[in-house]
Design a protein around this motif. Sequence first.
Motif, PDB file in Angstrom:
ATOM      1  N   ARG A   1       0.827  -1.209   0.000  1.00 36.66           N
ATOM      2  CA  ARG A   1       0.000   0.000   0.000  1.00 36.66           C
ATOM      3  C   ARG A   1       0.863   1.262   0.000  1.00 36.66           C
ATOM      4  N   ARG A   2       1.968   1.241   0.747  1.00 38.86           N
ATOM      5  CA  ARG A   2       2.865   2.404   0.738  1.00 38.86           C
ATOM      6  C   ARG A   2       3.380   2.677  -0.668  1.00 38.86           C
ATOM      7  N   ALA A   3       3.771   1.609  -1.353  1.00 35.55           N
ATOM      8  CA  ALA A   3       4.286   1.773  -2.719  1.00 35.55           C
ATOM      9  C   ALA A   3       3.187   2.253  -3.659  1.00 35.55           C
ATOM     10  N   ALA A   4       1.992   1.698  -3.511  1.00 33.44           N
ATOM     11  CA  ALA A   4       0.873   2.104  -4.363  1.00 33.44           C
ATOM     12  C   ALA A   4       0.496   3.559  -4.112  1.00 33.44           C
ATOM     13  N   ASP A   5       0.423   3.951  -2.840  1.00 30.50           N
ATOM     14  CA  ASP A   5       0.104   5.342  -2.499  1.00 30.50           C
ATOM     15  C   ASP A   5       1.151   6.308  -3.038  1.00 30.50           C
ATOM     16  N   ALA A   6       2.392   5.815  -3.153  1.00 32.88           N
ATOM     17  CA  ALA A   6       3.479   6.664  -3.667  1.00 32.88           C
ATOM     18  C   ALA A   6       3.541   6.686  -5.189  1.00 32.88           C
ATOM     19  N   GLY A   7       2.636   5.925  -5.841  1.00 35.90           N
ATOM     20  CA  GLY A   7       2.546   5.992  -7.303  1.00 35.90           C
ATOM     21  C   GLY A   7       3.169   4.863  -8.073  1.00 35.90           C
ATOM     22  N   ASP A   8       3.607   3.806  -7.401  1.00 34.81           N
ATOM     23  CA  ASP A   8       4.210   2.665  -8.100  1.00 34.81           C
ATOM     24  C   ASP A   8       3.110   1.826  -8.746  1.00 34.81           C
ATOM     25  N   THR A   9       3.099   1.779 -10.069  1.00 31.75           N
ATOM     26  CA  THR A   9       1.992   1.119 -10.764  1.00 31.75           C
ATOM     27  C   THR A   9       2.015  -0.401 -10.605  1.00 31.75           C
ATOM     28  N   SER A  10       3.203  -0.985 -10.481  1.00 28.41           N
ATOM     29  CA  SER A  10       3.276  -2.427 -10.238  1.00 28.41           C
ATOM     30  C   SER A  10       2.650  -2.776  -8.887  1.00 28.41           C
ATOM     31  N   ALA A  11       2.918  -1.941  -7.880  1.00 28.22           N
ATOM     32  CA  ALA A  11       2.325  -2.162  -6.564  1.00 28.22           C
ATOM     33  C   ALA A  11       0.813  -1.980  -6.623  1.00 28.22           C
ATOM     34  N   MET A  12       0.357  -0.982  -7.365  1.00 28.71           N
ATOM     35  CA  MET A  12      -1.089  -0.788  -7.529  1.00 28.71           C
ATOM     36  C   MET A  12      -1.732  -2.039  -8.115  1.00 28.71           C
ATOM     37  N   ASN A  13      -1.103  -2.569  -9.162  1.00 27.23           N
ATOM     38  CA  ASN A  13      -1.646  -3.744  -9.823  1.00 27.23           C
ATOM     39  C   ASN A  13      -1.623  -4.957  -8.890  1.00 27.23           C
ATOM     40  N   ASN A  14      -0.516  -5.142  -8.169  1.00 30.30           N
ATOM     41  CA  ASN A  14      -0.420  -6.267  -7.234  1.00 30.30           C
ATOM     42  C   ASN A  14      -1.446  -6.149  -6.114  1.00 30.30           C
ATOM     43  N   LEU A  15      -1.657  -4.919  -5.644  1.00 36.16           N
ATOM     44  CA  LEU A  15      -2.663  -4.696  -4.608  1.00 36.16           C
ATOM     45  C   LEU A  15      -4.055  -5.017  -5.145  1.00 36.16           C
ATOM     46  N   ALA A  16      -4.317  -4.647  -6.378  1.00 38.77           N
ATOM     47  CA  ALA A  16      -5.612  -4.935  -6.996  1.00 38.77           C
ATOM     48  C   ALA A  16      -5.851  -6.445  -7.102  1.00 38.77           C
ATOM     49  N   VAL A  17      -4.812  -7.187  -7.474  1.00 42.66           N
ATOM     50  CA  VAL A  17      -4.929  -8.653  -7.561  1.00 42.66           C
ATOM     51  C   VAL A  17      -5.264  -9.233  -6.195  1.00 42.66           C
ATOM     52  N   LEU A  18      -4.579  -8.747  -5.172  1.00 44.72           N
ATOM     53  CA  LEU A  18      -4.818  -9.223  -3.805  1.00 44.72           C
ATOM     54  C   LEU A  18      -6.254  -8.922  -3.370  1.00 44.72           C
ATOM     55  N   LEU A  19      -6.710  -7.716  -3.634  1.00 47.39           N
ATOM     56  CA  LEU A  19      -8.066  -7.320  -3.256  1.00 47.39           C
ATOM     57  C   LEU A  19      -9.119  -8.142  -3.994  1.00 47.39           C
ATOM     58  N   THR A  20      -8.837  -8.465  -5.264  1.00 38.83           N
ATOM     59  CA  THR A  20      -9.765  -9.299  -6.035  1.00 38.83           C
ATOM     60  C   THR A  20      -9.893 -10.677  -5.413  1.00 38.83           C
ATOM     61  N   ARG A  21      -8.767 -11.242  -4.996  1.00 45.12           N
ATOM     62  CA  ARG A  21      -8.796 -12.562  -4.361  1.00 45.12           C
ATOM     63  C   ARG A  21      -9.610 -12.551  -3.075  1.00 45.12           C
ATOM     64  N   ARG A  22      -9.635 -11.394  -2.405  1.00 46.55           N
ATOM     65  CA  ARG A  22     -10.415 -11.268  -1.166  1.00 46.55           C
ATOM     66  C   ARG A  22     -11.878 -10.933  -1.445  1.00 46.55           C
ATOM     67  N   GLY A  23     -12.212 -10.719  -2.715  1.00 46.66           N
ATOM     68  CA  GLY A  23     -13.580 -10.374  -3.071  1.00 46.66           C
ATOM     69  C   GLY A  23     -13.893  -8.898  -2.996  1.00 46.66           C
ATOM     70  N   ASN A  24     -12.881  -8.059  -2.773  1.00 46.77           N
ATOM     71  CA  ASN A  24     -13.081  -6.616  -2.685  1.00 46.77           C
ATOM     72  C   ASN A  24     -12.887  -5.998  -4.074  1.00 46.77           C
ATOM     73  N   ASN A  25     -13.853  -6.283  -4.954  1.00 47.93           N
ATOM     74  CA  ASN A  25     -13.698  -5.891  -6.359  1.00 47.93           C
ATOM     75  C   ASN A  25     -13.771  -4.385  -6.576  1.00 47.93           C
ATOM     76  N   ALA A  26     -14.517  -3.682  -5.742  1.00 51.63           N
ATOM     77  CA  ALA A  26     -14.657  -2.236  -5.936  1.00 51.63           C
ATOM     78  C   ALA A  26     -13.322  -1.524  -5.724  1.00 51.63           C
ATOM     79  N   GLU A  27     -12.643  -1.832  -4.613  1.00 49.21           N
ATOM     80  CA  GLU A  27     -11.340  -1.201  -4.374  1.00 49.21           C
ATOM     81  C   GLU A  27     -10.303  -1.701  -5.367  1.00 49.21           C
TER      82      GLU A  27
END
Length: 247
Positions: free
Chosen positions: A118-144
């Motif tokens: 999340r720190r990397a994503a908040d700082a603008g790292d697009t790979s971290a954003m994408n990885n965070l999105a994958v993690l959230l999808t696995r948890r069922g949090n599709n909106a975030e």
Amino acid sequence: MTGLGVLLARRGEKAEAETWYRRAATAGDTDAMTGLGVLLARRGEKAEAETWYRRAATAGNTDAMFNLGLLLARRGENAKAETWCRRAATAGDTSAMNNLAVLLTRRGENAEANAWRRRAADAGDTSAMNNLAVLLTRRGNNAEAETWCRRAADAGNTGAMYNLGVLLARRGENAEAETWYRRAADAGNTGAMYNLGVLLARRGENAEAETWYRRAADARHASAMNRLAALDAETVAWRRFARKSDV
């Protein structure tokens, strides 16, 4: 000297770039040490690359810390890799934050991994954003997950474009899904090529679907190879049937 090395490396003149990197690295420039390490690593000279990464990393260069961590992780020395990733991440390197999250996830420390991601994503790292999105999808949090995918996709991350397309297709928004698949596919993402082919085939646009299957298959995408083989088999079977019908 370092700037000249960078310019030469960018236009593919690696031998001359190496000459200038070596001169600057020998004079103590840590960016040159790191650039030289990258050149050496890419041509398989990992031992010397590690030497230069270590010199630069020890002197405080965060890019060198990150590259050294990556090199160590690839040969299975995860504890040492984590040490260098932590140093770079603590110093603010977002790529190191993302890689540290990967290393932590591998050993099951998910809470800390997610904090760094999340720190990397908040700082603008697009790979971290994408990885965070994958993690959230696995948890069922599709909106975030979609929020992060869109941020990364808008910033040009092809993996996020593909994942956003998947999220949209799952809820039936095929027109927008196609838009993102096309952007990712045009940028070389093989998963997007294959999914675009599937989407086109479902609406009967088989010729274009086959074109994308072939592009993905040429890039060694296994499902595309299988789909293309099935199409080729169907074509052969149809031609045999057509010849028999003519008789």
